[in-house]
Design an enzyme around this catalytic site. Structure first.
Site, PDB file in Angstrom:
ATOM      1  N   LYS A  12     -11.411 -11.449   4.294  1.00 31.49           N
ATOM      2  CA  LYS A  12     -11.211 -11.344   2.361  1.00 31.49           C
ATOM      3  C   LYS A  12      -9.937 -12.241   2.074  1.00 31.49           C
ATOM      4  CE  LYS A  12     -12.119  -6.978   2.091  1.00 31.49           C
ATOM      5  NZ  LYS A  12     -12.917  -7.138   2.941  1.00 31.49           N
ATOM      6  N   ILE A  13      -8.740 -11.909   2.853  1.00 32.11           N
ATOM      7  CA  ILE A  13      -7.587 -12.319   2.732  1.00 32.11           C
ATOM      8  C   ILE A  13      -7.112 -13.421   2.840  1.00 32.11           C
ATOM      9  CG2 ILE A  13      -4.886 -11.886   2.278  1.00 32.11           C
ATOM     10  CD1 ILE A  13      -5.714  -8.838   2.504  1.00 32.11           C
ATOM     11  N   ASP A  59     -10.488 -16.928  14.047  1.00 35.54           N
ATOM     12  CA  ASP A  59     -11.413 -15.991  13.862  1.00 35.54           C
ATOM     13  C   ASP A  59     -12.371 -15.705  15.336  1.00 35.54           C
ATOM     14  OD1 ASP A  59     -13.120 -13.636  12.405  1.00 35.54           O
ATOM     15  OD2 ASP A  59     -11.973 -14.045  10.892  1.00 35.54           O
ATOM     16  N   PRO A 105      -6.508  -7.279  11.432  1.00 38.99           N
ATOM     17  CA  PRO A 105      -6.665  -6.140  10.974  1.00 38.99           C
ATOM     18  C   PRO A 105      -5.831  -5.931  12.424  1.00 38.99           C
ATOM     19  CG  PRO A 105      -8.789  -7.064  11.646  1.00 38.99           C
ATOM     20  CD  PRO A 105      -8.586  -8.135  12.046  1.00 38.99           C
ATOM     21  N   THR A 119       1.575 -10.441   7.168  1.00 38.02           N
ATOM     22  CA  THR A 119       1.522  -9.775   5.205  1.00 38.02           C
ATOM     23  C   THR A 119       0.158  -8.569   6.652  1.00 38.02           C
ATOM     24  OG1 THR A 119      -0.628 -11.084   4.404  1.00 38.02           O
ATOM     25  CG2 THR A 119       1.937 -11.277   3.099  1.00 38.02           C
ATOM     26  N   ARG A 157       0.056  -6.546   9.928  1.00 41.95           N
ATOM     27  CA  ARG A 157       0.207  -5.008  10.009  1.00 41.95           C
ATOM     28  C   ARG A 157       1.593  -5.850  11.319  1.00 41.95           C
ATOM     29  NH1 ARG A 157      -2.041  -3.283   6.219  1.00 41.95           N
ATOM     30  NH2 ARG A 157      -3.360  -1.071   5.962  1.00 41.95           N
ATOM     31  N   ASP A 193       6.045  -9.015   5.099  1.00 35.72           N
ATOM     32  CA  ASP A 193       5.886  -7.423   3.727  1.00 35.72           C
ATOM     33  C   ASP A 193       5.447  -6.664   5.082  1.00 35.72           C
ATOM     34  OD1 ASP A 193       5.470  -6.625   1.926  1.00 35.72           O
ATOM     35  OD2 ASP A 193       3.030  -6.831   2.177  1.00 35.72           O
ATOM     36  N   GLU A 218       8.042   0.488   9.760  1.00 33.60           N
ATOM     37  CA  GLU A 218       7.518   0.337   8.404  1.00 33.60           C
ATOM     38  C   GLU A 218       8.122   1.644   8.038  1.00 33.60           C
ATOM     39  OE1 GLU A 218       5.246  -2.130   7.179  1.00 33.60           O
ATOM     40  OE2 GLU A 218       3.652  -0.341   6.015  1.00 33.60           O
ATOM     41  N   HIS A 251       6.046  -3.816   2.287  1.00 31.32           N
ATOM     42  CA  HIS A 251       4.816  -4.311   2.133  1.00 31.32           C
ATOM     43  C   HIS A 251       4.516  -3.299   0.764  1.00 31.32           C
ATOM     44  CE1 HIS A 251       1.224  -1.693   4.890  1.00 31.32           C
ATOM     45  NE2 HIS A 251       1.001  -2.661   3.412  1.00 31.32           N
TER      46      HIS A 251
HETATM   47  P1  NAI Z   1     -10.960  -8.665   6.324  1.00 29.13           P
HETATM   48  O1  NAI Z   1     -11.848  -7.300   6.981  1.00 29.13           O
HETATM   49  O2  NAI Z   1     -11.709  -8.728   5.033  1.00 29.13           O
HETATM   50  O3  NAI Z   1     -10.366  -9.890   7.351  1.00 29.13           O
HETATM   51  C1  NAI Z   1      -9.719  -9.340   8.653  1.00 29.13           C
HETATM   52  C2  NAI Z   1     -10.590 -10.829   9.397  1.00 29.13           C
HETATM   53  O4  NAI Z   1     -10.013 -10.581  10.936  1.00 29.13           O
HETATM   54  C3  NAI Z   1     -12.275 -10.377   9.354  1.00 29.13           C
HETATM   55  O5  NAI Z   1     -12.787 -11.675   9.516  1.00 29.13           O
HETATM   56  C4  NAI Z   1     -12.313 -10.758  10.767  1.00 29.13           C
HETATM   57  O6  NAI Z   1     -13.434 -11.169  11.814  1.00 29.13           O
HETATM   58  C5  NAI Z   1     -11.005 -11.153  11.847  1.00 29.13           C
HETATM   59  N1  NAI Z   1     -10.793 -10.712  13.058  1.00 29.13           N
HETATM   60  C6  NAI Z   1     -11.429  -9.542  13.702  1.00 29.13           C
HETATM   61  N2  NAI Z   1     -10.738  -9.500  14.592  1.00 29.13           N
HETATM   62  C7  NAI Z   1      -9.580 -10.352  15.489  1.00 29.13           C
HETATM   63  C8  NAI Z   1      -9.122 -11.234  16.640  1.00 29.13           C
HETATM   64  N3  NAI Z   1      -9.119 -10.480  17.639  1.00 29.13           N
HETATM   65  N4  NAI Z   1      -8.784 -12.696  16.050  1.00 29.13           N
HETATM   66  C9  NAI Z   1      -8.553 -12.848  15.025  1.00 29.13           C
HETATM   67  N5  NAI Z   1      -9.671 -12.607  14.159  1.00 29.13           N
HETATM   68  C10 NAI Z   1     -10.130 -11.683  14.071  1.00 29.13           C
HETATM   69  O7  NAI Z   1     -10.123  -7.617   5.678  1.00 29.13           O
HETATM   70  P2  NAI Z   1      -9.204  -8.120   5.055  1.00 29.13           P
HETATM   71  O8  NAI Z   1      -9.374  -7.487   3.810  1.00 29.13           O
HETATM   72  O9  NAI Z   1      -8.870  -9.656   4.583  1.00 29.13           O
HETATM   73  O10 NAI Z   1      -7.577  -7.554   5.364  1.00 29.13           O
HETATM   74  C11 NAI Z   1      -7.228  -8.577   5.784  1.00 29.13           C
HETATM   75  C12 NAI Z   1      -5.874  -7.313   6.552  1.00 29.13           C
HETATM   76  O11 NAI Z   1      -4.389  -7.366   5.745  1.00 29.13           O
HETATM   77  C13 NAI Z   1      -5.808  -5.522   6.925  1.00 29.13           C
HETATM   78  O12 NAI Z   1      -6.499  -5.865   8.088  1.00 29.13           O
HETATM   79  C14 NAI Z   1      -4.423  -5.130   6.980  1.00 29.13           C
HETATM   80  O13 NAI Z   1      -3.895  -5.152   7.595  1.00 29.13           O
HETATM   81  C15 NAI Z   1      -3.755  -6.277   5.746  1.00 29.13           C
HETATM   82  N6  NAI Z   1      -3.366  -5.797   4.728  1.00 29.13           N
HETATM   83  C16 NAI Z   1      -2.545  -5.515   4.113  1.00 29.13           C
HETATM   84  C17 NAI Z   1      -1.672  -5.751   2.673  1.00 29.13           C
HETATM   85  C18 NAI Z   1      -0.194  -5.909   2.216  1.00 29.13           C
HETATM   86  O14 NAI Z   1      -0.203  -4.870   1.292  1.00 29.13           O
HETATM   87  N7  NAI Z   1       1.216  -5.918   3.632  1.00 29.13           N
HETATM   88  C19 NAI Z   1      -2.590  -5.276   1.557  1.00 29.13           C
HETATM   89  C20 NAI Z   1      -4.340  -5.030   2.218  1.00 29.13           C
HETATM   90  C21 NAI Z   1      -4.222  -5.475   3.608  1.00 29.13           C
END
Ligand code: NAI
Length: 492
Positions: free
Chosen positions: A308-309, A328, A361, A387, A389, A413, A418, A450
């Site tokens: 999504k991000i 990905d 993630p 941004t 983890r 971030d 942290e 964060h």
């Molecule tokens: P999402 O689940 O929509 O996207 C994650 C993507 O990573 C998916 O397309 C997935 O297929 C891919 N993925 C899975 N395993 C993988 C691997 N081994 N290698 C490469 N890609 C792989 O999650 P979203 O919403 O995009 O969030 C991503 C991350 O952003 C979250 O896991 C969270 O850690 C972080 N986050 C940080 C925030 C902040 O305030 N800094 C706020 C919200 C999320």
């Protein structure tokens, strides 16, 4: 045939003993005497002093009180498992009612002297009982105070932990007084869990402790729902919550744009050295030396994790006129085609990208995906943005890369360790984490605490979804019936 409950089982159902472990219960149960009564026998009389408590094992006991003009009034009938005269084992008590045997009954009896002898020899048991009684006293005092002021709030009560002013204001705004919200600043842990007494719902955040000991205390305080106001739940013992029958919900997605835009903000600030320029001008230094950046236009960006991000960021980077490479584990070919994203293997992404942004993630496969060997494959001067983890990056390798100049700049971030620092004002404390302190010394590193999610829209969505979960809970939905429920793996 149904087996009679053991004395220990019966005792565990008595409120004041409910917090004791089996060993303590056994200790008391051993000292209790089994007495039998025949139909019509009087166990104790209203107005007399008594010093013993009874737990009904079998039969039924009628509780009667003398009404006006000497007429007996039946108050209730006690059944097996129920208890009478419990407070008289702490101090002799005047019986408030008469107990009459309705049909032949067996009772377990405990007298004050025996009980006090047990207490005098078992400090731990005494402490547990004292803790239980003081909790009850606090809850009752609160209720009585409410009753006295006529302010009896029938709304679902929600206790928020680890709250900040921005959390409180958005939840209050969207709640519109529907639920009784109470905001506690401390994080939830074994020391603060007593604050949850009297609340049916607890709303927790990323750094609250929801391990088994805390969950068990929440259960004892009759908390039924834990509504996480975040996506992650690595801080919750999900199996334990499920076993205890506590429902658990989260907010799976709030604003991917918020995080992607923050990643872009870090990239722009680093490349055009906005942080340094801002400080210089404030000091009256209008020199441009050392502030040279590069055009993003026609450069190559590498995005790891096209979820999504990641997808939002691809859009932003394409808007700058960049070539975007993506990595990905699962590829979205339609998205790639529509947005001219080129999926490549990790090594190619490392070797071709001028900037790299992380959006995968944190899972075992992505832990330290940016390590010494990955950095070696990167272009000199690459800009790295994280941004996602902290543990996606091996921080020691990053520091070495920054020291050697291989990494041109880093926007972070998130940071591996942290928890102890982020979200808090520690400006009057000493930073004891040398790695974090070293990172903070680089003039080409920007660290934010964060905050990528921190937009009005994201906060509003978090509050909306969390309140929706509470509404569904209020309508009687529990555990898996709640749409954003988090369940143990085997239940999915
Ligand atoms: P999402 O689940 O929509 O996207 C994650 C993507 O990573 C998916 O397309 C997935 O297929 C891919 N993925 C899975 N395993 C993988 C691997 N081994 N290698 C490469 N890609 C792989 O999650 P979203 O919403 O995009 O969030 C991503 C991350 O952003 C979250 O896991 C969270 O850690 C972080 N986050 C940080 C925030 C902040 O305030 N800094 C706020 C919200 C999320």
């Amino acid at each position: 045939m149904k087996q009679k409950p053991t004395p220990c089982e019966l005792l565990s159902k008595v409120d004041i003993f409910s917090s004791l472990d089996t060993e303590s219960l056994e200790l008391i149960a051993q000292k209790m005497t089994l007495v039998t009564y025949k139909k019509g026998d009087i166990i104790c009389r209203e107005g007399e002093t008594g010093d013993r408590m009874f737990v009904i094992v079998s039969g039924e006991i009628t509780v009667v009180k003398m009404g006006a003009e000497g007429v007996e009034v039946e108050i209730t009938v006690l059944k097996p498992g129920e208890v009478a005269g419990v407070m008289s084992i702490f101090d002799k008590d005047v019986r408030s009612a008469t107990l009459r045997v309705k049909n032949n009954a067996e009772l377990l009896m405990l007298d004050k002297e025996t009980f006090q002898h047990i207490l005098s020899r078992n400090t731990e048991l005494s402490n547990k009982l004292l803790a239980y009684l003081s909790r009850q006293l606090r809850a009752e005092t609160y209720t009585v105070a409410k009753l006295l002021t006529g302010d009896v709030d029938k709304r679902v009560k929600v206790a928020f932990f680890d709250t900040k002013p921005y959390t409180e204001s958005i939840f209050r705004e969207l709640n519109k007084e529907k639920y009784a919200l109470h905001f506690f600043e401390p994080r939830l842990n074994t020391n603060t869990v007593s604050l949850s007494s009297g609340f049916q719902v607890v709303c927790a955040f990323v750094n609250d402790d929801l391990s088994a000991p805390v969950l068990e205390l929440l259960k004892r305080n009759k908390v039924e729902l834990i509504a996480m106001r975040c996506a992650g739940y690595n801080n919750v013992d999900i199996e334990c919550a499920h076993k205890l029958g506590i429902s658990l919900t989260r907010v799976p997605a709030y604003s991917p744009n918020a995080v992607a835009e923050h990643a872009a903000a870090l990239l722009l600030a680093l490349n055009r050295k906005i942080n340094r320029a801002y400080n210089r001008v404030r000091e009256g230094n209008f020199s441009l030396n050392g502030l040279v950046g590069f055009d993003l236009y026609q450069k190559t960006a590498g995005v790891i994790g096209i979820g999504k991000i990641g997808k939002c960021l691809v859009n932003i980077l394409r808007g700058f006129g960049m070539t975007v490479l993506g990595y990905d584990k699962y590829q979205d070919k339609d998205f790639a085609k529509a947005h001219e994203l080129h999926y490549v293997e990790l090594d190619e992404l490392f070797s071709r990208s001028d900037i790299i942004s992380l959006h995968a993630p944190l899972i075992p496969q992505t832990h330290h995906v940016i390590n010494k060997s990955a950095i070696q494959k990167m272009k000199p001067g690459v800009v790295l943005v994280n941004t996602s983890r902290g543990a996606l990056i091996d921080t020691t390798a990053l520091i070495n890369g920054l020291k050697s100049g291989k990494i041109g700049a880093a926007g972070l971030d998130v940071y591996e360790e942290e928890e102890e620092y982020f979200f808090e004002d520690l400006s009057d404390k000493i930073i004891t984490d040398d790695t974090l302190a070293r990172l903070m010394t680089f003039n080409n590193v920007i660290i934010t605490s964060h905050q990528a999610f921190l937009t009005r829209e994201a906060l509003s969505e978090i509050a909306r979804v969390t309140l929706e979960s509470i509404t569904l809970y209020n309508q009687g939905k529990r555990l898996a019936e709640l749409p954003n429920a988090v369940l143990p793996k085997f239940k999915k």
